[in-house]
Design an enzyme around this catalytic site. Structure first.
Site, PDB file in Angstrom:
ATOM      1  N   GLU A 103       0.829  -1.212   0.000  1.00  0.00           N
ATOM      2  CA  GLU A 103       0.000   0.000   0.000  1.00  0.00           C
ATOM      3  C   GLU A 103       0.858   1.254   0.000  1.00  0.00           C
ATOM      4  O   GLU A 103       1.908   1.304   0.641  1.00  0.00           O
ATOM      5  CB  GLU A 103      -0.919  -0.027   1.235  1.00  0.00           C
ATOM      6  CG  GLU A 103      -1.762  -1.287   1.237  1.00  0.00           C
ATOM      7  CD  GLU A 103      -2.741  -1.375   2.395  1.00  0.00           C
ATOM      8  OE1 GLU A 103      -2.923  -0.390   3.119  1.00  0.00           O
ATOM      9  OE2 GLU A 103      -3.319  -2.460   2.552  1.00  0.00           O
ATOM     10  N   CYS A 116       3.341   8.575   0.731  1.00  0.00           N
ATOM     11  CA  CYS A 116       3.830   7.716   1.806  1.00  0.00           C
ATOM     12  C   CYS A 116       4.063   6.320   1.226  1.00  0.00           C
ATOM     13  O   CYS A 116       3.140   5.702   0.699  1.00  0.00           O
ATOM     14  CB  CYS A 116       2.794   7.681   2.927  1.00  0.00           C
ATOM     15  SG  CYS A 116       3.274   6.638   4.298  1.00  0.00           S
ATOM     16  N   CYS A 123       5.808  -6.262   8.277  1.00  0.00           N
ATOM     17  CA  CYS A 123       6.906  -5.555   8.941  1.00  0.00           C
ATOM     18  C   CYS A 123       7.733  -6.516   9.780  1.00  0.00           C
ATOM     19  O   CYS A 123       7.207  -7.471  10.348  1.00  0.00           O
ATOM     20  CB  CYS A 123       6.351  -4.440   9.831  1.00  0.00           C
ATOM     21  SG  CYS A 123       7.634  -3.367  10.517  1.00  0.00           S
ATOM     22  N   CYS A 127       5.317  -3.599  16.649  1.00  0.00           N
ATOM     23  CA  CYS A 127       4.795  -2.523  17.492  1.00  0.00           C
ATOM     24  C   CYS A 127       3.285  -2.750  17.689  1.00  0.00           C
ATOM     25  O   CYS A 127       2.542  -2.913  16.716  1.00  0.00           O
ATOM     26  CB  CYS A 127       5.068  -1.169  16.853  1.00  0.00           C
ATOM     27  SG  CYS A 127       6.823  -0.947  16.458  1.00  0.00           S
ATOM     28  N   CYS A 130       0.352  -0.752  15.834  1.00  0.00           N
ATOM     29  CA  CYS A 130       0.430  -0.608  14.373  1.00  0.00           C
ATOM     30  C   CYS A 130      -0.192  -1.825  13.691  1.00  0.00           C
ATOM     31  O   CYS A 130       0.198  -2.960  13.967  1.00  0.00           O
ATOM     32  CB  CYS A 130       1.896  -0.457  13.958  1.00  0.00           C
ATOM     33  SG  CYS A 130       2.110  -0.282  12.187  1.00  0.00           S
ATOM     34  N   GLY A 172       6.147  -1.415   6.890  1.00  0.00           N
ATOM     35  CA  GLY A 172       7.503  -1.933   7.026  1.00  0.00           C
ATOM     36  C   GLY A 172       8.475  -1.015   7.723  1.00  0.00           C
ATOM     37  O   GLY A 172       8.188   0.153   7.980  1.00  0.00           O
ATOM     38  N   SER A 205      11.661   7.090   7.817  1.00  0.00           N
ATOM     39  CA  SER A 205      11.249   6.968   9.216  1.00  0.00           C
ATOM     40  C   SER A 205      11.623   5.587   9.749  1.00  0.00           C
ATOM     41  O   SER A 205      11.325   4.571   9.126  1.00  0.00           O
ATOM     42  CB  SER A 205       9.734   7.160   9.313  1.00  0.00           C
ATOM     43  OG  SER A 205       9.298   6.987  10.639  1.00  0.00           O
ATOM     44  N   ASN A 228       7.965   7.318  20.568  1.00  0.00           N
ATOM     45  CA  ASN A 228       6.707   6.716  21.064  1.00  0.00           C
ATOM     46  C   ASN A 228       6.670   6.354  22.542  1.00  0.00           C
ATOM     47  O   ASN A 228       5.622   5.950  23.043  1.00  0.00           O
ATOM     48  CB  ASN A 228       6.324   5.455  20.254  1.00  0.00           C
ATOM     49  CG  ASN A 228       6.114   5.772  18.790  1.00  0.00           C
ATOM     50  OD1 ASN A 228       5.938   6.931  18.421  1.00  0.00           O
ATOM     51  ND2 ASN A 228       6.145   4.772  17.940  1.00  0.00           N
ATOM     52  N   ASN A 303      -4.278   6.406  15.489  1.00  0.00           N
ATOM     53  CA  ASN A 303      -5.334   6.090  14.525  1.00  0.00           C
ATOM     54  C   ASN A 303      -5.858   4.698  14.845  1.00  0.00           C
ATOM     55  O   ASN A 303      -5.100   3.730  14.805  1.00  0.00           O
ATOM     56  CB  ASN A 303      -4.783   6.132  13.096  1.00  0.00           C
ATOM     57  CG  ASN A 303      -4.360   7.535  12.717  1.00  0.00           C
ATOM     58  OD1 ASN A 303      -5.118   8.496  12.902  1.00  0.00           O
ATOM     59  ND2 ASN A 303      -3.141   7.681  12.214  1.00  0.00           N
ATOM     60  N   CYS A 346      -1.463   6.771   9.312  1.00  0.00           N
ATOM     61  CA  CYS A 346      -0.314   6.120   9.959  1.00  0.00           C
ATOM     62  C   CYS A 346      -0.762   4.897  10.734  1.00  0.00           C
ATOM     63  O   CYS A 346      -1.695   4.972  11.534  1.00  0.00           O
ATOM     64  CB  CYS A 346       0.329   7.042  10.984  1.00  0.00           C
ATOM     65  SG  CYS A 346       1.202   8.411  10.282  1.00  0.00           S
TER      66      CYS A 346
HETATM   67  N1  SAH Z   1       8.634   1.442  10.693  1.00  0.00           N
HETATM   68  C1  SAH Z   1       8.775   2.859  10.518  1.00  0.00           C
HETATM   69  C2  SAH Z   1       7.847   3.454   9.474  1.00  0.00           C
HETATM   70  C3  SAH Z   1       6.404   2.996   9.472  1.00  0.00           C
HETATM   71  S1  SAH Z   1       5.332   3.581  10.750  1.00  0.00           S
HETATM   72  C4  SAH Z   1       8.624   3.573  11.845  1.00  0.00           C
HETATM   73  O1  SAH Z   1       8.276   2.937  12.818  1.00  0.00           O
HETATM   74  O2  SAH Z   1       8.918   4.756  11.891  1.00  0.00           O
HETATM   75  C5  SAH Z   1       5.179   5.305  10.465  1.00  0.00           C
HETATM   76  C6  SAH Z   1       4.738   6.071  11.714  1.00  0.00           C
HETATM   77  O3  SAH Z   1       3.404   5.742  12.084  1.00  0.00           O
HETATM   78  C7  SAH Z   1       5.597   5.763  12.939  1.00  0.00           C
HETATM   79  O4  SAH Z   1       5.949   6.958  13.598  1.00  0.00           O
HETATM   80  C8  SAH Z   1       4.673   4.953  13.822  1.00  0.00           C
HETATM   81  O5  SAH Z   1       5.017   5.086  15.171  1.00  0.00           O
HETATM   82  C9  SAH Z   1       3.329   5.555  13.486  1.00  0.00           C
HETATM   83  N2  SAH Z   1       2.188   4.699  13.765  1.00  0.00           N
HETATM   84  C10 SAH Z   1       2.126   3.370  13.679  1.00  0.00           C
HETATM   85  N3  SAH Z   1       0.890   2.930  14.002  1.00  0.00           N
HETATM   86  C11 SAH Z   1       0.149   4.022  14.271  1.00  0.00           C
HETATM   87  C12 SAH Z   1      -1.226   4.228  14.610  1.00  0.00           C
HETATM   88  N4  SAH Z   1      -2.078   3.217  14.703  1.00  0.00           N
HETATM   89  N5  SAH Z   1      -1.647   5.495  14.806  1.00  0.00           N
HETATM   90  C13 SAH Z   1      -0.803   6.525  14.657  1.00  0.00           C
HETATM   91  N6  SAH Z   1       0.495   6.397  14.297  1.00  0.00           N
HETATM   92  C14 SAH Z   1       0.967   5.151  14.119  1.00  0.00           C
END
Ligand code: SAH
Length: 368
Positions: A103, A116, A123, A127, A130, A172, A205, A228, A303, A346
């Site tokens: 995506e 994006c 991934c 986390c 996510c 990822g 990122s 985070n 989100n 995100c």
């Molecule tokens: N793996 C990389 C890039 C992908 S995530 C990273 O971790 O940076 C991109 C961003 O979205 C990251 O800052 C992550 O912390 C955030 N993110 C992930 N899940 C989210 C969610 N459900 N709501 C808001 N931000 C989220």
């Protein structure tokens, strides 16, 4: 070796021109006995004009095109489905040759249009907040599959639209697929035959693979780090895999060593989770953690996605958190959440159960 015949030996697979880097393309072109400038002509057709058909390469003679087409193809994504959000965000779901999907999201905001981009299907990391993390890692994307997202997004732009920024914040962990990421960035920034973008328009990122931060400065792009959490306990529960690889102390030490040109800053991202990491103490600890690093902070209110135990904080709590960080003298922004209705925001990229996806997305798709 020079190809004498315009056919592949039986069973041989034609070369996907998009899968070749500059050096490989040079060697491929040499096999035909053609001069070096043909390499750059072909590369320009692929990246600057986004041709999908060797026959359209009109600065090659017809017989040269036939010779090339007998050995090579231009393999683009199998299909692309577009989901349009009510806020005009567009999520593109590309099906790759092995049937997996990836995506990419086009996010318009005032005079910017940000793309994006994903670097993995699923991934490496896990986390908990996510959606992509819940899929596990299906596989790394190849450089041409990363480029495919950019080329397809460009194919979908309206006549007056132009991508202004590119962020590797899709599915990822970019630093877990460093070689492909670097090669994609070379193609994006190459001026003679690539997309010719300034590396300043590109941001990578990472969830915090501290040992690999040093690989970013040679690419000239911006770096964002998803912090985070403000204690190792908190980070270990929210981002267990990456915290095992590098503790907060190790990560912040790598950030302090990071060679930044005078006009550049790191970005720290901080997902705000209601009642988990959005309290005044968290905000104060955050300001102490990043003290002395040239940085700005992006707060990303969580989100939500089905099945997640986390909640988005109230506007009031978000604003209180921001005020505390700002009062410590830091530049801190709240990231607008875009494309939530098409699960394009995100942390919302990835495979939901087919039943949920059908309920949530079909209607929106049919509006395209
Ligand atoms: N793996 C990389 C890039 C992908 S995530 C990273 O971790 O940076 C991109 C961003 O979205 C990251 O800052 C992550 O912390 C955030 N993110 C992930 N899940 C989210 C969610 N459900 N709501 C808001 N931000 C989220």
């Amino acid at each position: 070796m020079r190809h004498e015949k315009n056919t592949l030996p039986s069973g041989a697979v034609p070369t996907n021109l998009l899968a070749l880097d500059e050096g490989e393309m040079g060697r491929f072109v040499q096999q035909f006995g053609w001069p070096r400038y043909r390499t750059y002509q072909i590369l320009r057709w692929l990246y600057q004009r986004r041709t999908k058909d060797i026959n359209q390469m009109t600065d090659l003679s017809q017989s040269q095109r036939a010779a090339l087409a007998s050995q090579a193809t231009i393999s683009r994504a199998v299909s692309c489905t577009v989901f349009r959000s009510i806020d005009h965000t567009r999520k593109l779901v590309l099906t790759l040759s092995d049937g997996l999907t990836v995506e990419t999201v086009l996010i318009p905001d005032e005079d910017r249009l940000t793309l994006c981009v994903s670097t993995q299907v699923g991934c490496t990391l896990d986390c908990g907040f996510c959606l992509t993390g819940t899929m596990g890692l299906k596989r790394n994307l190849k450089p041409f599959e990363i480029m495919e997202q950019v080329l397809t997004a460009q194919d979908h732009l309206g006549p007056s639209e132009r991508i202004t920024n590119l962020v590797f914040m899709g599915m990822g962990e970019p630093l877990a697929n460093m070689e492909a990421l670097s090669e994609a960035i070379r193609r994006l920034t190459n001026k003679p035959w690539g997309l010719g973008w300034s590396p300043r328009r590109i941001t990578v990122s990472t969830a915090g693979l501290a040992a690999r931060l040093k690989d970013i400065p040679p690419l000239g792009v911006n770096l964002a780090i998803s912090l985070n959490a403000t204690t190792d306990d908190q980070r270990a529960s929210l981002m267990p895999a990456v915290n095992r690889i590098a503790s907060l102390k190790t990560l912040l030490a790598a950030c302090r060593r990071y060679p930044l040109p005078p006009t550049r800053r790191l970005t720290f991202e901080y997902v705000l989770l209601a009642g988990v990491n959005d309290q005044a103490d968290d905000a104060r600890r955050l300001t102490k953690l990043v003290r002395g690093v040239a940085c700005k902070i992006n707060l990303i209110p969580f989100n939500e996605f089905p099945g997640s135990p986390f909640r988005r904080p109230s506007e009031r709590d978000i604003s209180t958190f921001q005020t505390i960080v700002r009062q410590a003298g830091l530049d801190v922004f709240v990231r607008k959440s875009r494309g939530r209705d098409v699960l394009g925001a995100c942390g919302q990229l990835g495979n939901l159960s087919p039943e949920y996806a059908a309920r949530a997305l079909t209607q929106i798709e049919s509006r395209c």
